[in-house]
Design a protein around this motif. Structure first.
Motif, short mmCIF file in Angstrom:
data_model
loop_
_atom_site.label_atom_id
_atom_site.label_comp_id
_atom_site.label_asym_id
_atom_site.label_seq_id
_atom_site.Cartn_x
_atom_site.Cartn_y
_atom_site.Cartn_z
N LYS A 114 0.82 -1.21 0.00
CA LYS A 114 0.00 0.00 0.00
C LYS A 114 0.86 1.26 0.00
N ASP A 115 1.94 1.24 0.77
CA ASP A 115 2.81 2.42 0.83
C ASP A 115 3.45 2.68 -0.53
N LYS A 116 3.89 1.61 -1.21
CA LYS A 116 4.50 1.77 -2.52
C LYS A 116 3.50 2.33 -3.53
N LEU A 117 2.27 1.82 -3.49
CA LEU A 117 1.24 2.30 -4.41
C LEU A 117 0.90 3.76 -4.15
N ASN A 118 0.77 4.12 -2.89
CA ASN A 118 0.47 5.52 -2.55
C ASN A 118 1.56 6.46 -3.05
N THR A 119 2.81 6.04 -2.88
CA THR A 119 3.94 6.87 -3.32
C THR A 119 3.93 7.05 -4.83
N LYS A 120 3.70 5.99 -5.57
CA LYS A 120 3.74 6.07 -7.03
C LYS A 120 2.58 6.89 -7.57
N ALA A 133 -9.10 10.40 -5.91
CA ALA A 133 -9.98 9.22 -6.01
C ALA A 133 -9.19 7.93 -5.84
N LEU A 134 -7.99 7.88 -6.41
CA LEU A 134 -7.16 6.68 -6.30
C LEU A 134 -6.66 6.47 -4.87
N SER A 226 -0.10 3.26 -10.73
CA SER A 226 1.26 3.12 -10.22
C SER A 226 2.26 2.75 -11.31
N GLN A 227 1.75 2.22 -12.43
CA GLN A 227 2.63 1.80 -13.53
C GLN A 227 2.93 2.93 -14.51
N TRP A 242 -7.90 2.27 -17.73
CA TRP A 242 -8.23 1.68 -16.44
C TRP A 242 -8.25 2.74 -15.33
N VAL A 243 -7.28 3.65 -15.35
CA VAL A 243 -7.24 4.69 -14.33
C VAL A 243 -8.50 5.55 -14.39
#
Length: 249
Positions: A114-120, A133-134, A226-227, A242-243
């Motif tokens: 979760k931390d990695k996704l939030n950062t990206k 929203a994300l 995140s990608q 998708w986003v």
């Protein structure tokens, strides 16, 4: 160490074989901390019940950082699927079973997914409403502590000569929700040469794990966002589709 037998050349790296070891040499674009973190991730996952190559060391090779690990004799699942298309269904079952095994493990010293996704998401150039929203959806998703590979695909699985599967490349490993890891694999299938298998993979995973498809797909806009930072230009329209879908929920 001898660097005269190249066995792979992914972006930014060159992988050599020297006897019973492989030497993954990173180019100058890689920060030392990232290389050391990859080796540390792999060393921590070694403590699990998974079959993975052991880290032998981290060294400077001709001024470049390199990770030395076990060489596993065998073929990647990617190659087997390509050369034995009649066994595609069997290989897909094995693939999902292996991912289930990964998710059954715990490795609390790794970073949280979760931390990695939030950062990206924060680092992306998405507009503020989309980022909000994300982040909001991500925070609402259940927090788990399962081992997640982060780049689980057929190229990162080697079937040894005795049939034992080994899982490679733990640079993106973290702990978190397995469905986020599944969303990542689904996107890789969808954007790669095996895009026709993407829905089959997702349906099979949901069936084998008693998870609703709707639950997994709620993760896909988050993982897609995140990608965006490191995606290929040709992949961006698909990821953005998708986003943007998060606006419809």
């Amino acid at each position: 160490m001898k660097l005269d037998q190249i066995i792979a050349k992914p972006v930014g790296k060159t992988v050599y074989r020297d006897g019973d070891v492989v030497i993954k040499v990173f180019d100058e674009s890689y920060d030392k901390a990232d290389v050391l973190n990859e080796a540390l991730n792999q060393a921590r996952v070694e403590r699990s019940q998974l079959n993975i190559p052991r880290v032998r060391g981290v060294e400077l090779v001709e001024g470049k950082w390199a990770v030395v690990s076990d060489f596993i004799e065998g073929d990647t699942l990617y190659k087997l699927i390509s050369t034995l298309p009649e066994k595609r269904g069997e290989f897909m079952n094995q693939f999902v079973e292996l991912q289930r095994l990964v998710h059954s493990q715990t490795c609390p010293m790794l970073n949280r997914f979760k931390d990695k996704l939030n950062t990206k998401i924060s680092q992306s150039d998405l507009d503020v409403q989309l980022r909000y929203a994300l982040h909001t959806r991500l925070e609402s998703m259940p927090t788990h502590s399962k081992l997640c590979h982060g780049d689980f695909n057929p190229k990162n699985i080697i079937i040894s000569r005795d049939g034992t599967p080994f899982i490679l490349d733990w640079s993106h490993a973290s702990v978190g929700n397995a469905s986020a890891d599944v969303a990542q694999t689904y996107l890789q299938f969808s954007m790669g040469e095996y895009r026709d298998d993407a829905e089959r993979y997702l349906n099979l995973f949901c069936k084998m794990n008693d998870v609703t498809k709707r639950y997994v797909t709620k993760w896909i806009p988050i993982v897609a966002a995140s990608q965006l930072i490191r995606c290929k230009p040709a992949e961006k329209p698909f990821l953005m589709k998708w986003v943007e879908s998060i606006r419809e929920d």
